[in-house]
Write an enzyme that holds these catalytic residues in place. Structure first.
Site, short mmCIF file in Angstrom:
data_model
loop_
_atom_site.label_atom_id
_atom_site.label_comp_id
_atom_site.label_asym_id
_atom_site.label_seq_id
_atom_site.Cartn_x
_atom_site.Cartn_y
_atom_site.Cartn_z
N HIS A 69 0.83 -1.27 0.00
CA HIS A 69 0.02 -0.10 -0.11
C HIS A 69 0.82 1.39 0.02
O HIS A 69 0.40 2.52 -0.18
CB HIS A 69 -0.79 -0.02 1.23
CG HIS A 69 -0.26 0.37 2.49
ND1 HIS A 69 0.67 -0.60 3.09
CD2 HIS A 69 -0.08 1.38 3.00
CE1 HIS A 69 1.27 0.10 4.20
NE2 HIS A 69 0.72 1.27 4.24
N HIS A 84 1.97 6.95 -0.25
CA HIS A 84 0.87 5.97 0.77
C HIS A 84 -0.38 5.98 0.15
O HIS A 84 -1.11 6.94 0.26
CB HIS A 84 0.95 6.65 2.09
CG HIS A 84 0.21 5.78 3.02
ND1 HIS A 84 -0.95 5.60 3.24
CD2 HIS A 84 0.74 4.78 4.11
CE1 HIS A 84 -1.07 4.88 4.36
NE2 HIS A 84 0.07 4.30 4.75
#
Length: 163
Positions: A69, A84
């Protein structure tokens, strides 16, 4: 002549392009204090419209989180970037994320790094907003140049000048 040999080397600014399609958002508007209050860095965020992330600049992949992620890139001038994808996406344990790079890979702007299921992130995460921050921001002057709609690998995003 000695100044040429021993003087401080002038480093050219680096311009990052948007790493994904979407809408540029001020980092202060990210609804997570870690990013919104710039605890780990300064930069911008993108509200994505597509589940593909490309390298915003050439450099070296220094980290790919096991859950895919998030990742880090170090640029030629030493800027350390963290991308992110979404908020609270670590809890997805990699579900819906496919990494196309690994730690140590050299990348150029536009290389596909991660693909993700945007609809799944909308369903399972608290937000799809994606912060892009310079974690060693104290070493750079950061000019935020993206506004509104951004196109991956086309729209100028951030300009970094080494202090």
């Amino acid at each position: 002549m000695l100044k040429k040999l021993f003087g401080k080397k002038q480093v050219e600014p680096e311009t990052l392009v948007a790493p994904m399609n979407g809408t540029a958002v001020a980092i202060e508007e990210v609804p997570d204090p870690t990013f919104g209050e710039k605890m780990i860095g300064d930069g911008l965020a993108i509200q994505p419209t597509e589940g593909k992330v490309v390298a915003p600049i050439g450099g070296k992949v220094v980290q790919v989180f096991p859950t895919k992620h998030a990742f880090g890139i170090e640029t030629e001038n030493g800027a350390e970037l963290l991308v992110h994808i979404g908020l609270e996406t670590v809890a997805m344990n990699g579900e819906g994320f496919t990494a196309h790079v690994q730690e140590g890979d050299k990348v150029k702007a536009g290389d596909v790094l991660i693909e993700f299921d945007l609809e799944l992130v909308k369903e399972k995460a608290s937000n799809t907003i994606t912060p892009i921050v310079v974690t060693n921001h104290d070493q750079f002057t950061i000019e935020k140049i993206a506004e509104g709609t951004v196109v991956a690998n086309e729209s100028p995003f951030l300009k970094l000048t080494k202090k």
